[in-house]
Enzyme design. Structure first.
Site, mmCIF file in Angstrom:
data_model
loop_
_atom_site.group_PDB
_atom_site.id
_atom_site.type_symbol
_atom_site.label_atom_id
_atom_site.label_comp_id
_atom_site.label_asym_id
_atom_site.label_seq_id
_atom_site.Cartn_x
_atom_site.Cartn_y
_atom_site.Cartn_z
ATOM 1 N N CYS A 165 4.821 -9.260 -4.419
ATOM 2 C CA CYS A 165 3.575 -8.676 -3.917
ATOM 3 C C CYS A 165 3.811 -7.902 -2.626
ATOM 4 O O CYS A 165 3.231 -6.859 -2.397
ATOM 5 C CB CYS A 165 2.546 -9.766 -3.668
ATOM 6 S SG CYS A 165 2.160 -10.685 -5.144
ATOM 7 N N CYS A 197 -1.865 -5.882 -33.337
ATOM 8 C CA CYS A 197 -2.104 -6.662 -32.119
ATOM 9 C C CYS A 197 -2.739 -8.003 -32.504
ATOM 10 O O CYS A 197 -3.784 -8.043 -33.155
ATOM 11 C CB CYS A 197 -3.034 -5.898 -31.182
ATOM 12 S SG CYS A 197 -3.496 -6.840 -29.712
ATOM 13 N N GLY A 245 -9.190 -4.696 -2.921
ATOM 14 C CA GLY A 245 -9.201 -3.249 -2.767
ATOM 15 C C GLY A 245 -10.063 -2.540 -3.784
ATOM 16 O O GLY A 245 -10.806 -1.620 -3.444
ATOM 17 N N CYS A 262 -6.540 -8.048 -30.806
ATOM 18 C CA CYS A 262 -7.698 -7.188 -31.083
ATOM 19 C C CYS A 262 -7.703 -6.568 -32.468
ATOM 20 O O CYS A 262 -8.610 -5.805 -32.786
ATOM 21 C CB CYS A 262 -7.827 -6.106 -30.007
ATOM 22 S SG CYS A 262 -6.623 -4.787 -30.132
ATOM 23 N N ASP A 291 -4.841 -8.311 -8.792
ATOM 24 C CA ASP A 291 -3.530 -7.778 -8.443
ATOM 25 C C ASP A 291 -2.428 -8.659 -9.023
ATOM 26 O O ASP A 291 -1.293 -8.577 -8.632
ATOM 27 C CB ASP A 291 -3.371 -7.658 -6.925
ATOM 28 C CG ASP A 291 -3.466 -9.004 -6.233
ATOM 29 O OD1 ASP A 291 -3.740 -10.015 -6.915
ATOM 30 O OD2 ASP A 291 -3.268 -9.055 -5.010
ATOM 31 N N SER A 316 -4.574 -7.916 7.193
ATOM 32 C CA SER A 316 -3.909 -6.842 6.442
ATOM 33 C C SER A 316 -4.761 -6.333 5.283
ATOM 34 O O SER A 316 -4.424 -5.339 4.653
ATOM 35 C CB SER A 316 -2.559 -7.338 5.902
ATOM 36 O OG SER A 316 -2.781 -8.307 4.895
ATOM 37 N N ASN A 317 -5.877 -7.000 5.005
ATOM 38 C CA ASN A 317 -6.782 -6.529 3.940
ATOM 39 C C ASN A 317 -7.638 -5.350 4.422
ATOM 40 O O ASN A 317 -8.126 -4.555 3.627
ATOM 41 C CB ASN A 317 -7.749 -7.635 3.506
ATOM 42 C CG ASN A 317 -7.064 -8.858 2.929
ATOM 43 O OD1 ASN A 317 -7.565 -9.967 3.083
ATOM 44 N ND2 ASN A 317 -5.923 -8.689 2.293
ATOM 45 N N LEU A 318 -7.854 -5.287 5.744
ATOM 46 C CA LEU A 318 -8.873 -4.367 6.265
ATOM 47 C C LEU A 318 -8.487 -2.895 6.103
ATOM 48 O O LEU A 318 -9.343 -2.021 6.195
ATOM 49 C CB LEU A 318 -9.152 -4.667 7.747
ATOM 50 C CG LEU A 318 -9.595 -6.105 8.055
ATOM 51 C CD1 LEU A 318 -9.882 -6.265 9.540
ATOM 52 C CD2 LEU A 318 -10.834 -6.491 7.247
ATOM 53 N N GLN A 319 -7.229 -2.641 5.834
ATOM 54 C CA GLN A 319 -6.745 -1.270 5.639
ATOM 55 C C GLN A 319 -7.361 -0.642 4.388
ATOM 56 O O GLN A 319 -7.393 0.560 4.238
ATOM 57 C CB GLN A 319 -5.203 -1.342 5.566
ATOM 58 C CG GLN A 319 -4.477 -0.132 5.029
ATOM 59 C CD GLN A 319 -3.872 -0.430 3.664
ATOM 60 O OE1 GLN A 319 -4.333 -1.326 2.951
ATOM 61 N NE2 GLN A 319 -2.840 0.325 3.287
#
Ligand SMILES: [Zn+2]
Length: 390
Positions: free
Chosen positions: A309, A366, A158, A369, A247, A186-189
């Protein structure tokens, strides 16, 4: 006497003319040498260090190159006539010390003054990227920079769809994509790189077809693999910017850690239902860098705490909006213009139609970093879906 000759005589009285030798000495002493010849003339050679502004857009571009109205300027054309008119235009804009080079570039070259053959776009590229070249912030030099740039997108989904599509259109020369998935109905949306006729193909292959159809000059590098600690550095090396469109959380941590270790800017975005967030993690950027992903979330949640997911829905256009904002940040970084979204998180609430900016606090302790940190090593976390899904 013709009007043209009368005007030239006037200009010769009002604009001081200098020889190439004098012009070179002035340039060495801090004067700006402005070459006003056309692109095809400049392609044959132009004085070293000259501002190649052309005549057509001279008045529009000159202030970027020479912001100080009192800086001495020497103007060059091919033979020393056009430069008189150009010098007059600069004088009318308010420049106080404008000179014209008598004899122009032909005399400059004949006398053996230093010049170079600048790297130029070919005619086709110049036409294709004309709207970029018109902008002083990009120009021909910026477009050449983009063509020599390498951007790696993690995920051909996406977020990766719109960002790669626009980066390919913008003329980023090399685009790599990491994805080991195949295209699903379902990816095409939302994943606009893919089409009905590429359902079932590897996403990187579907992406390759779409991007090369848009820009056949693109160097597309498919990494059809799962990113893990054993391959991340090899895959990342050579790229200028990493775009996080993943994702899943394990990959997000891996991207963060590799980018911190390798000093690469990490253009991060995530979407969830009607919301999106965007930032650039880039500790190398400077003291106000805003830290890395681990400054905000030191460790991933246990897998049982993460939403599955399938549960995380998203409005189809959301990754489009956020992916395009990622592309904007990438172009800014590559061109070194504007303020990158470093140390700030942009939050987009689509239902409320609001953008909000949050400050990101660097964690001074951290382990990844902080200043002088020894790299703690990679963690291969169990694959869990991110709470936000692209
Ligand atoms: Zn950090």
């Amino acid at each position: 006497m013709k009007a043209k000759d009368r005007r030239l005589a006037e200009l010769r009285r009002s604009i001081p003319e200098v020889s190439p030798e004098e012009a070179l000495a002035m340039q060495k002493a801090g004067a700006a040498l402005v070459d006003v010849r056309d692109t095809d003339e400049i392609a044959q050679g132009s004085p070293t260090g000259a501002h190649r502004l052309g005549r057509s857009y001279l008045e529009l571009r000159v202030e970027e190159a020479v912001p100080d109205m009192d800086q001495p300027i020497v103007v060059m054309c091919a033979g020393g006539v056009r430069s008189l008119f150009a010098a007059d235009a600069l004088k009318n804009m308010g420049y106080t010390k404008v000179h014209s080079i008598a004899g122009g570039f032909s005399r400059w070259k004949n006398e053996g003054r230093p010049f170079e053959v600048p790297k130029m776009l070919d005619a086709e590229a110049r036409e294709r990227y004309a709207r970029h070249i018109l902008m002083p912030d990009v120009g021909e030099a910026g477009q050449l920079k983009l063509l020599n740039s390498k951007v790696l997108l993690i995920g051909a989904g996406g977020l990766g769809s719109p960002s790669s599509y626009y980066l390919a259109a913008a003329g980023v020369g090399t685009i790599g994509m990491v994805d080991h998935d195949v295209v699903d109905q379902s990816n095409l949306q939302r994943q606009i790189l893919h089409r009905e006729d590429t359902v079932g193909l590897p996403k990187v292959e579907s992406a390759r077809r779409a991007l090369l159809a848009l820009n056949s000059k693109l160097n597309f590098v498919a990494h059809e693999t799962h990113l893990d600690s054993s391959n991340v550095e090899e895959i990342f090396s050579g790229y200028d910017v990493i775009v996080d469109g993943t994702d899943n959380l394990a990959t997000r941590y891996l991207i963060n850690d590799a980018c911190v270790k390798m000093g690469l800017p990490n253009v991060h975005a995530a979407v969830y239902r009607f919301e999106g967030q965007l930032t650039v993690f880039w500790p190398e950027y400077g003291p106000q860098h805003g830290g890395c992903y681990r400054c905000m979330f030191p460790n991933p949640p246990p897998p049982e705490m993460a939403p599955s997911c399938a549960e995380a829905g998203v409005l189809g256009v959301m990754p489009g909006t956020l992916g395009l904002l990622q592309a904007v940040e990438v172009l800014k970084i590559l061109l070194d213009i504007g303020e990158p979204l470093v140390g700030r998180m942009l939050h987009y609430d689509a239902l409320g139609a609001r953008f909000t900016e949050l400050k990101i606090r660097t964690n001074p302790n951290c382990p990844y970093c902080r200043e002088g940190a020894e790299f703690p090593g990679y963690e291969d976390y169990a694959q869990v879906c991110a709470s936000t899904k692209s």
